[in-house]
Design an enzyme around this catalytic site. Sequence first.
Site, PDB file in Angstrom:
ATOM      1  CB  CYS A 178      37.854  45.618  40.830  1.00 20.98           C
ATOM      2  SG  CYS A 178      37.044  44.526  41.995  1.00 20.98           S
TER       3      CYS A 178
ATOM      4  NE  ARG B 262      32.253  42.921  43.733  1.00 22.14           N
ATOM      5  CZ  ARG B 262      31.235  42.488  44.437  1.00 22.14           C
ATOM      6  NH1 ARG B 262      30.091  42.198  43.851  1.00 22.14           N
ATOM      7  NH2 ARG B 262      31.335  42.359  45.745  1.00 22.14           N
ATOM      8  CG  LEU B 263      39.042  39.113  42.341  1.00 21.43           C
ATOM      9  CD1 LEU B 263      38.818  37.785  41.646  1.00 21.43           C
ATOM     10  CD2 LEU B 263      40.518  39.370  42.571  1.00 21.43           C
TER      11      LEU B 263
ATOM     12  CB  VAL C 155      37.502  40.127  47.772  1.00 26.68           C
ATOM     13  CG1 VAL C 155      38.213  39.777  49.059  1.00 26.68           C
ATOM     14  CG2 VAL C 155      38.429  39.926  46.581  1.00 26.68           C
TER      15      VAL C 155
ATOM     16  CG  ASN D 163      40.783  48.547  41.446  1.00 24.50           C
ATOM     17  OD1 ASN D 163      40.559  47.552  42.110  1.00 24.50           O
ATOM     18  ND2 ASN D 163      41.913  48.740  40.821  1.00 24.50           N
ATOM     19  N   GLY D 164      40.046  49.281  44.713  1.00 21.10           N
ATOM     20  CA  GLY D 164      40.955  49.513  45.819  1.00 21.10           C
ATOM     21  C   GLY D 164      40.438  48.836  47.058  1.00 21.10           C
TER      22      GLY D 164
ATOM     23  CG  ASP E 118      36.556  47.585  50.277  1.00 16.69           C
ATOM     24  OD1 ASP E 118      35.839  47.303  49.310  1.00 16.69           O
ATOM     25  OD2 ASP E 118      37.793  47.451  50.265  1.00 16.69           O
TER      26      ASP E 118
END
Length: 103
Positions: free
Chosen positions: A2, A50-51, A53, A77-78, A102
């Site tokens: 992201c 956003r990717l 997951v 992001n992380g 998360d």
Amino acid sequence: MCGFVGFVNYKKDISCDKDILIHMNNALSKRGPDEEGYFLDTNIALGHKRLIVIDPLGGKQPMIERYCFGEYVIVYNGQIYNTKELKQILLENNFDINTHSDT
């Protein structure tokens, strides 16, 4: 992976500068091909790519929480590796958890 962008200006109203924010966010298109989100207010502008997951619905960003005394916004992001343990501690201390993300 992201990515996020943003800017703040306490001297003028930037709530109409969405075109600038979109242009900045588009520069991150390879980092987050699945989804994008925006938050604009009088003095702050945040964008997120956003990717997806984890938690496709609950992980949408920017995340906004409103409480009786204010509004809180996050772009992130992380990866937090001990998410499960941290969530348990928060639940034990009467925090509401509204996502499996998360973030």
